[in-house]
Design an enzyme around this catalytic site. Sequence first.
Site, PDB file in Angstrom:
ATOM      1  N   ASN A  47       0.523  -0.892  -0.197  1.00 25.55           N
ATOM      2  CA  ASN A  47       0.379  -0.088  -0.239  1.00 25.55           C
ATOM      3  C   ASN A  47       1.126   0.864  -0.204  1.00 25.55           C
ATOM      4  O   ASN A  47       1.880   1.147   0.685  1.00 25.55           O
ATOM      5  CB  ASN A  47      -1.097  -0.165   1.108  1.00 25.55           C
ATOM      6  CG  ASN A  47      -0.770  -0.260   3.195  1.00 25.55           C
ATOM      7  OD1 ASN A  47       0.735  -0.883   2.907  1.00 25.55           O
ATOM      8  ND2 ASN A  47      -1.654   0.256   3.611  1.00 25.55           N
ATOM      9  N   GLU A  49       0.061   5.400   0.246  1.00 30.10           N
ATOM     10  CA  GLU A  49      -1.002   6.169   1.266  1.00 30.10           C
ATOM     11  C   GLU A  49      -0.265   7.848   0.875  1.00 30.10           C
ATOM     12  O   GLU A  49       1.204   7.827   0.532  1.00 30.10           O
ATOM     13  CB  GLU A  49      -1.196   6.036   2.708  1.00 30.10           C
ATOM     14  CG  GLU A  49      -1.132   5.183   3.229  1.00 30.10           C
ATOM     15  CD  GLU A  49      -2.083   5.018   4.580  1.00 30.10           C
ATOM     16  OE1 GLU A  49      -2.125   4.285   5.172  1.00 30.10           O
ATOM     17  OE2 GLU A  49      -1.012   6.036   5.374  1.00 30.10           O
ATOM     18  N   CYS A  58      -4.205   0.487  -3.095  1.00 28.02           N
ATOM     19  CA  CYS A  58      -3.705  -0.743  -2.286  1.00 28.02           C
ATOM     20  C   CYS A  58      -2.973  -1.750  -2.466  1.00 28.02           C
ATOM     21  O   CYS A  58      -2.128  -1.629  -3.954  1.00 28.02           O
ATOM     22  CB  CYS A  58      -5.155  -1.663  -2.062  1.00 28.02           C
ATOM     23  SG  CYS A  58      -6.228  -0.161  -1.552  1.00 28.02           S
ATOM     24  N   GLU A  60      -2.789  -5.094  -3.028  1.00 28.20           N
ATOM     25  CA  GLU A  60      -3.710  -5.809  -4.459  1.00 28.20           C
ATOM     26  C   GLU A  60      -3.935  -4.979  -5.670  1.00 28.20           C
ATOM     27  O   GLU A  60      -3.021  -5.695  -6.947  1.00 28.20           O
ATOM     28  CB  GLU A  60      -4.864  -6.193  -3.937  1.00 28.20           C
ATOM     29  CG  GLU A  60      -4.940  -6.383  -2.613  1.00 28.20           C
ATOM     30  CD  GLU A  60      -4.979  -6.035  -0.929  1.00 28.20           C
ATOM     31  OE1 GLU A  60      -4.758  -4.835  -1.417  1.00 28.20           O
ATOM     32  OE2 GLU A  60      -5.767  -5.920  -0.586  1.00 28.20           O
ATOM     33  N   CYS A  97      -9.858  -4.753  -0.026  1.00 28.66           N
ATOM     34  CA  CYS A  97     -10.973  -3.727   0.611  1.00 28.66           C
ATOM     35  C   CYS A  97     -11.934  -4.453  -1.285  1.00 28.66           C
ATOM     36  O   CYS A  97     -11.624  -4.694  -1.572  1.00 28.66           O
ATOM     37  CB  CYS A  97     -10.931  -2.526   0.300  1.00 28.66           C
ATOM     38  SG  CYS A  97      -9.991  -1.757  -1.012  1.00 28.66           S
ATOM     39  N   CYS A 100     -10.215  -3.372  -4.475  1.00 23.06           N
ATOM     40  CA  CYS A 100      -9.166  -4.289  -4.741  1.00 23.06           C
ATOM     41  C   CYS A 100     -10.123  -5.815  -4.955  1.00 23.06           C
ATOM     42  O   CYS A 100     -10.142  -6.370  -6.087  1.00 23.06           O
ATOM     43  CB  CYS A 100      -8.441  -4.410  -3.783  1.00 23.06           C
ATOM     44  SG  CYS A 100      -7.156  -3.280  -3.107  1.00 23.06           S
TER      45      CYS A 100
END
Length: 153
Positions: A47, A49, A58, A60, A97, A100
């Site tokens: 990830n 940010e 993310c 993934e 999430c 993803c």
Amino acid sequence: MQQDEQRIGQLIAAARAAMANAHAPYSRFAVGAAVRLTDGTIITGTNFENASYGLSLCAETVALASVNAQGRFADVSEIAVVGGAMDATDEALVTPCGRCRQIMNEAEQMAGRTLSIYCATPSGDRILDLKVADLLPHAFGPADLGIGPMTKS
């Protein structure tokens, strides 16, 4: 059976290693992902940010975008996801999430094969072996638009 456990363990270890490189100064929640391709190659992501939270990526998504950047999107065969709070003493079992899950559905439909998604604690002590349909039942994807699996020229 032992070969499967070793293969899965290797993929989870790659996701765990990627997790260590997470750029998560705001949430302090690190996630690593590893994607195995049909030839055994493993591509990782973590990830990433951003101070403008909506621009964060993310793990993934980063991993699958990296696979696609190499022209290998149709070669995805399985994915591992490992995550948790940085410096936590307890271990979480993290699942992807919604965004993803949708991107994994795209990968599965474009690859033309059912993908295994392994969600594991950072230690690998607990592992969920899921399919995209478990994570995103009744998904909308390329097939709904009349687009089939990708083929190489």
